[in-house]
Design a protein around this motif. Structure first.
Motif, PDB file in Angstrom:
ATOM      1  N   MET A 192      62.900  75.046   3.627  1.00 36.53           N
ATOM      2  CA  MET A 192      63.511  73.769   3.754  1.00 36.53           C
ATOM      3  C   MET A 192      64.508  73.946   5.104  1.00 36.53           C
ATOM      4  N   SER A 193      64.561  72.717   5.612  1.00 38.94           N
ATOM      5  CA  SER A 193      65.316  72.665   7.064  1.00 38.94           C
ATOM      6  C   SER A 193      66.807  72.465   6.828  1.00 38.94           C
ATOM      7  N   SER A 194      67.490  72.841   7.601  1.00 32.54           N
ATOM      8  CA  SER A 194      68.986  72.729   7.518  1.00 32.54           C
ATOM      9  C   SER A 194      69.777  71.677   8.449  1.00 32.54           C
ATOM     10  N   LYS A 195      68.736  70.844   9.020  1.00 31.70           N
ATOM     11  CA  LYS A 195      69.239  69.817   9.630  1.00 31.70           C
ATOM     12  C   LYS A 195      69.391  68.542   8.862  1.00 31.70           C
ATOM     13  N   ILE A 196      70.554  67.978   8.940  1.00 32.94           N
ATOM     14  CA  ILE A 196      70.830  66.712   8.077  1.00 32.94           C
ATOM     15  C   ILE A 196      71.049  65.339   8.712  1.00 32.94           C
ATOM     16  N   TYR A 197      70.515  64.457   8.185  1.00 35.61           N
ATOM     17  CA  TYR A 197      70.692  62.866   9.106  1.00 35.61           C
ATOM     18  C   TYR A 197      72.077  62.415   7.992  1.00 35.61           C
ATOM     19  N   VAL A 198      73.006  61.793   8.702  1.00 39.58           N
ATOM     20  CA  VAL A 198      73.915  60.964   8.011  1.00 39.58           C
ATOM     21  C   VAL A 198      74.109  59.669   8.810  1.00 39.58           C
ATOM     22  N   GLY A 199      73.838  58.900   7.831  1.00 38.24           N
ATOM     23  CA  GLY A 199      73.715  57.422   8.118  1.00 38.24           C
ATOM     24  C   GLY A 199      74.645  56.414   7.526  1.00 38.24           C
ATOM     25  N   ASN A 200      74.956  55.387   8.067  1.00 34.80           N
ATOM     26  CA  ASN A 200      75.989  54.340   7.545  1.00 34.80           C
ATOM     27  C   ASN A 200      77.249  54.764   7.831  1.00 34.80           C
TER      28      ASN A 200
ATOM     29  N   PHE B 167      81.480  68.204   6.349  1.00 38.31           N
ATOM     30  CA  PHE B 167      80.573  69.039   5.828  1.00 38.31           C
ATOM     31  C   PHE B 167      80.714  70.697   5.894  1.00 38.31           C
ATOM     32  N   SER B 168      81.695  71.041   6.506  1.00 36.51           N
ATOM     33  CA  SER B 168      82.432  72.782   6.450  1.00 36.51           C
ATOM     34  C   SER B 168      82.689  72.863   4.927  1.00 36.51           C
ATOM     35  N   GLU B 169      83.023  71.987   4.187  1.00 41.68           N
ATOM     36  CA  GLU B 169      83.295  72.535   2.744  1.00 41.68           C
ATOM     37  C   GLU B 169      82.224  72.836   1.951  1.00 41.68           C
ATOM     38  N   PHE B 170      81.018  72.845   2.541  1.00 46.36           N
ATOM     39  CA  PHE B 170      79.728  73.145   1.721  1.00 46.36           C
ATOM     40  C   PHE B 170      78.977  74.491   2.367  1.00 46.36           C
ATOM     41  N   GLY B 171      79.517  74.705   3.569  1.00 47.41           N
ATOM     42  CA  GLY B 171      78.985  76.048   4.480  1.00 47.41           C
ATOM     43  C   GLY B 171      79.320  76.023   5.594  1.00 47.41           C
ATOM     44  N   ASP B 172      78.805  76.765   6.330  1.00 49.00           N
ATOM     45  CA  ASP B 172      78.942  76.943   7.935  1.00 49.00           C
ATOM     46  C   ASP B 172      78.147  76.012   8.617  1.00 49.00           C
ATOM     47  N   VAL B 173      78.823  75.294   9.594  1.00 53.18           N
ATOM     48  CA  VAL B 173      78.092  74.006  10.383  1.00 53.18           C
ATOM     49  C   VAL B 173      77.750  74.823  11.774  1.00 53.18           C
ATOM     50  N   SER B 174      76.690  74.423  11.982  1.00 52.73           N
ATOM     51  CA  SER B 174      76.039  75.128  13.557  1.00 52.73           C
ATOM     52  C   SER B 174      76.560  73.962  14.419  1.00 52.73           C
ATOM     53  N   SER B 175      76.281  72.768  14.104  1.00 49.38           N
ATOM     54  CA  SER B 175      76.405  71.743  14.991  1.00 49.38           C
ATOM     55  C   SER B 175      76.580  70.374  14.188  1.00 49.38           C
TER      56      SER B 175
ATOM     57  N   GLU C 214      73.938  70.200  11.675  1.00 50.37           N
ATOM     58  CA  GLU C 214      73.055  71.290  11.427  1.00 50.37           C
ATOM     59  C   GLU C 214      73.796  72.561  10.700  1.00 50.37           C
ATOM     60  N   MET C 215      73.428  72.706   9.590  1.00 47.00           N
ATOM     61  CA  MET C 215      73.836  73.848   8.820  1.00 47.00           C
ATOM     62  C   MET C 215      73.250  75.076   8.864  1.00 47.00           C
ATOM     63  N   LYS C 216      73.975  76.211   8.747  1.00 47.69           N
ATOM     64  CA  LYS C 216      73.381  77.573   8.940  1.00 47.69           C
ATOM     65  C   LYS C 216      72.298  78.004   8.108  1.00 47.69           C
ATOM     66  N   SER C 217      72.597  77.569   6.691  1.00 46.04           N
ATOM     67  CA  SER C 217      71.486  77.853   5.798  1.00 46.04           C
ATOM     68  C   SER C 217      71.103  76.693   4.846  1.00 46.04           C
ATOM     69  N   ALA C 218      69.697  76.722   4.286  1.00 40.58           N
ATOM     70  CA  ALA C 218      69.298  75.527   3.736  1.00 40.58           C
ATOM     71  C   ALA C 218      69.975  75.272   2.467  1.00 40.58           C
TER      72      ALA C 218
ATOM     73  N   SER D   7      73.065  75.611   1.907  1.00 40.38           N
ATOM     74  CA  SER D   7      74.479  74.836   2.263  1.00 40.38           C
ATOM     75  C   SER D   7      74.169  73.402   2.396  1.00 40.38           C
ATOM     76  N   ALA D   8      72.915  73.364   3.063  1.00 40.61           N
ATOM     77  CA  ALA D   8      72.319  71.860   3.513  1.00 40.61           C
ATOM     78  C   ALA D   8      72.146  71.170   2.178  1.00 40.61           C
ATOM     79  N   ALA D   9      71.467  71.864   1.417  1.00 41.07           N
ATOM     80  CA  ALA D   9      71.117  71.013  -0.088  1.00 41.07           C
ATOM     81  C   ALA D   9      72.426  70.725  -0.833  1.00 41.07           C
ATOM     82  N   ALA D  10      73.466  71.733  -0.608  1.00 39.50           N
ATOM     83  CA  ALA D  10      74.564  71.489  -1.390  1.00 39.50           C
ATOM     84  C   ALA D  10      75.248  70.080  -0.620  1.00 39.50           C
ATOM     85  N   ALA D  11      75.099  70.165   0.683  1.00 40.09           N
ATOM     86  CA  ALA D  11      75.984  68.957   1.289  1.00 40.09           C
ATOM     87  C   ALA D  11      75.441  67.631   0.998  1.00 40.09           C
ATOM     88  N   ILE D  12      74.068  67.678   0.840  1.00 40.66           N
ATOM     89  CA  ILE D  12      73.270  66.690   0.735  1.00 40.66           C
ATOM     90  C   ILE D  12      73.678  66.133  -0.839  1.00 40.66           C
ATOM     91  N   ALA D  13      73.632  66.911  -1.733  1.00 44.96           N
ATOM     92  CA  ALA D  13      73.995  66.594  -3.108  1.00 44.96           C
ATOM     93  C   ALA D  13      75.502  66.177  -3.062  1.00 44.96           C
TER      94      ALA D  13
END
Length: 116
Positions: free
Chosen positions: A1-9, A23-31, A50-54, A56-62
């Motif tokens: 699973m990728s750790s790059k997230i699209y944020v729209g609207n 996004f840092s509430e859900f884990g370490d943010v790379s960029s 971009e999150m450091k782990s997949a 934390s990316a899934a948790a941020a999306i949810a």
């Protein structure tokens, strides 16, 4: 699973530091990057995180998908890779010459039109 997230609207007032802190509430943010119009310098209303782990990316999306930010429901999903086929390729020279057009003129008749 990728750790790059699209944020729209996104509201146009959202900055990269605000995006990073949310996004840092859900884990370490790379960029965190808010896409800006190159001519006006105004936000385009979307960005990428971009999150450091997949995980934390899934948790941020949810946790953030559909959340209201300044009255706008943001869209948070995994970023898709750019499609090389969809990008416009430069056209070869001479493609729009009159010799390559089958019909010249301004239509098939009527006021001010017709073939010549």
């Amino acid at each position: 699973m990728s750790s790059k997230i699209y944020v729209g609207n996104l509201p146009y007032s959202v900055t990269e530091s605000a995006l990073r802190s949310n996004f840092s509430e859900f884990g370490d943010v790379s960029s965190a990057k808010v896409m800006m119009d190159r001519d006006t310098g105004i936000s385009k209303g979307f960005g990428f995180v971009e999150m450091k782990s997949a995980e934390s990316a899934a948790a941020a999306i949810a946790g953030l998908h559909g959340v209201s930010v300044h009255g706008r429901l943001i869209v948070v999903s995994l970023a898709r890779p750019r499609d090389a086929d969809k990008r416009a390729e430069p056209s070869p020279r001479g493609e729009f010459r009159a010799t390559k057009r089958p019909v010249t003129g301004y239509g098939t008749g009527g006021f001010g039109g017709g073939r010549y």
